[in-house]
Scaffold this motif. Structure first.
Motif, mmCIF file in Angstrom:
data_model
loop_
_atom_site.group_PDB
_atom_site.id
_atom_site.type_symbol
_atom_site.label_atom_id
_atom_site.label_comp_id
_atom_site.label_asym_id
_atom_site.label_seq_id
_atom_site.Cartn_x
_atom_site.Cartn_y
_atom_site.Cartn_z
ATOM 1 N N TRP A 1 0.847 -1.197 0.000
ATOM 2 C CA TRP A 1 0.000 0.000 0.000
ATOM 3 C C TRP A 1 0.878 1.241 0.000
ATOM 4 N N ASP A 2 0.445 2.284 -0.713
ATOM 5 C CA ASP A 2 1.272 3.490 -0.823
ATOM 6 C C ASP A 2 1.336 4.313 0.458
ATOM 7 N N GLY A 3 0.586 3.913 1.486
ATOM 8 C CA GLY A 3 0.653 4.582 2.778
ATOM 9 C C GLY A 3 -0.170 5.839 2.886
ATOM 10 N N GLN A 4 -0.893 6.199 1.807
ATOM 11 C CA GLN A 4 -1.636 7.453 1.818
ATOM 12 C C GLN A 4 -3.077 7.318 1.339
ATOM 13 N N ASN A 5 -3.312 6.617 0.256
ATOM 14 C CA ASN A 5 -4.587 6.678 -0.444
ATOM 15 C C ASN A 5 -5.400 5.397 -0.281
ATOM 16 N N SER B 1 -7.238 5.134 -6.080
ATOM 17 C CA SER B 1 -6.456 5.928 -7.031
ATOM 18 C C SER B 1 -7.272 6.098 -8.299
ATOM 19 N N HIS C 1 -2.506 2.782 -6.144
ATOM 20 C CA HIS C 1 -2.262 2.899 -4.705
ATOM 21 C C HIS C 1 -1.897 1.570 -4.062
#
Length: 497
Positions: free
Chosen positions: A400-404, A407, A413
């Motif tokens: 996981w991209d840690g933010q979203n 996408s 993401h």
């Protein structure tokens, strides 16, 4: 079999009119003729050779949605609606293709002039609107999206390749020949599956499937625990042809019917608040996540509840819906270390519903038989021996991209692990979702190049029910305490449920 009767709200964004009335023929749903599944097929004891370019079996359009990256949050609803309109355009164009075989036989330019050319113009208009919506919202639209407007026609046996260039050319798919309408449809009147879509599981080589780097996260190092959640097999008969992730606010956005387990308030118009307040079929009431996948059907002539509906028989998805005998839902860890909690409402799509025309870059489903789990295939349906169940297994992206939580193309993401089991580009390891579905299905009979009583996954009409188009979707709606329990259990190396 029942259906989801939840009152549907009118979407505030773009409304999609998929044209089910135009697709219905004779009150019994559209008759989808299947053509040229194999360049060489046996019929009645003799071999009939067909030109692979003689006639179009389906329409191959570049997937605009997968090419879009920079979409501001406030434009995503409008863009998703426009992309769903594109899907409806392809469905309608395929319907036109499947019902004009006589005209095609008499005019070598019919497909290009009457179907592909107008389709390109309509797609170009939508791409222009998508670019405008992105720019208005403060983003920077890709100026090259126009190159994706053109579509091609291709035979069913032609492997995906240049079709993604979207040249919009006829490709010589219409030449003379006999009017073959109704031929090679296995007596079911639908485009697929065909005999070549099946394989005897005994003919599959053990351990021959490329498992991709993202599969099978279990190992001796890292976080070796697991968490199993029991959510049933859709005993509540929750079905619809929506896709809340890819086409929110769009009725019939999937053009095929989904099974749902877990969250019981899942349709195209469900908000995060709706999901959080919904009932769940999971035994652990803290898990209100939604797990869904296209239904399997046995093409045995059964008139299901959706026999004349969009997503069902009106779009070529016919026959008896088969519920899995078992649906195992499990979360596992990372080979390289601990996992972190998934954010609530994280959305993940794995596999590609359009893999037949898109190519296999995002294909991620394994078909097998119980007792033969070391033999896995992605592009064939298995023929299992008596007493063996048909298995569908899938392992989701776990980086996981840690933010979203989503996408623009619903993929960027999340990512699969690298070959060494680690996450790249600053992504973080989260519990990997693994789903294993087991079905009791009588093995179809394949004789003389024909398959009798086949089973098939529901699909977009132009995807011809190919097994490679199987896919799964997930929205995390676990409460915080349960998600933390899942993470702790996996990181401690325990097996929990």
């Amino acid at each position: 079999m029942g259906r989801n009767t939840r009152k549907r709200r009118t979407p505030l964004a773009t409304k999609i009119v998929a044209g089910a009335a135009a697709l219905a023929v004779g009150g019994g749903g559209l008759v989808w003729a299947n053509f040229y599944a194999s360049a060489h097929e046996d019929h009645g004891g003799h071999n009939r050779t067909r030109s692979a370019g003689a006639q179009v079996a389906t329409i191959d359009c570049p997937d605009v949605g997968q090419k879009i990256r920079d979409v501001p949050d406030r434009a995503r609803g409008e863009v998703d609606g426009e992309l769903a309109t594109m899907d409806s355009q392809i469905t309608n164009a395929y319907q036109r293709l499947a019902t004009t075989r006589r005209a095609q036989a008499g005019d070598s330019q019919f497909v290009q002039n009457t179907i592909l050319g107008p389709l390109k113009d309509r797609r170009k208009a939508i791409i222009d609107r998508i670019q405008l919506e992105i720019n208005r919202a403060g983003g920077k639209a890709d100026d090259n999206l126009d190159e994706l407007a053109g579509c091609q026609g291709r035979p069913a046996d032609q492997q995906n390749g240049d079709g993604q260039n979207g040249g919009g050319q006829d490709g010589g798919q219409n030449g003379g020949g006999q009017d073959q309408e109704g031929d090679d449809d296995n007596g079911n009147g639908v485009a697929g599956p065909v005999a070549d879509d099946f394989v005897d599981i005994n003919d599959v080589q053990p351990n021959s499937r490329d498992s991709r780097n993202g599969l099978a996260a279990d190992g001796d190092g890292g976080s070796t625990g697991s968490f199993t959640t029991d959510c049933g097999v859709n005993e509540n008969n929750l079905f619809n042809s929506d896709n809340l992730i890819a086409a929110p606010g769009v009725d019939n956005g999937a053009h095929h019917t989904h099974d749902y387990v877990g969250n019981q308030d899942n349709d195209a118009f469900s908000s995060d608040e709706d999901l959080a307040n919904a009932d769940t079929s999971c035994q652990n009431q803290g898990d209100k996540s939604t797990y869904y996948w296209p239904v399997l059907r046995l093409q045995d002539g059964t008139q299901e509840f959706d026999a004349n509906d969009q997503g069902g028989g009106a779009e070529g998805n016919i026959g008896k819906i088969l519920k899995p005998a078992e649906a195992q839902i499990r979360f596992v860890g990372s080979r390289q270390g601990d996992v972190v909690a998934m954010p609530k409402f994280l959305r993940v799509i794995t596999g590609d519903a359009k893999s037949f025309t898109n190519g296999d870059a995002n294909a991620n489903t394994s078909w097998s038989c119980s007792g033969f789990e070391d033999r896995q295939v992605t592009d064939k349906y298995p023929l299992c021996p008596d007493g063996s169940q048909v298995l569908r297994t899938v392992n989701f992206q776990s980086c996981w991209d840690g933010q979203n939580i989503d996408s623009a193309n619903h993929r960027d993401h999340m990512a699969f692990v690298q070959e060494d089991g680690s996450c790249a580009n600053g992504f973080q390891a989260v519990p990997q979702l693994q789903i294993r579905l087991a079905y009791d299905i009588p093995a179809p009979t394949v004789e003389n190049g024909q398959v009798q009583n086949p089973y098939a996954v529901d699909s977009f009409p132009e995807q011809l029910h190919k097994p490679i188009t199987d896919h799964n979707d997930f929205i995390n709606v676990m409460d915080e305490d349960l998600m933390n329990e899942v993470v702790d259990c996996i990181n401690r190396g325990e097996d929990c449920q």
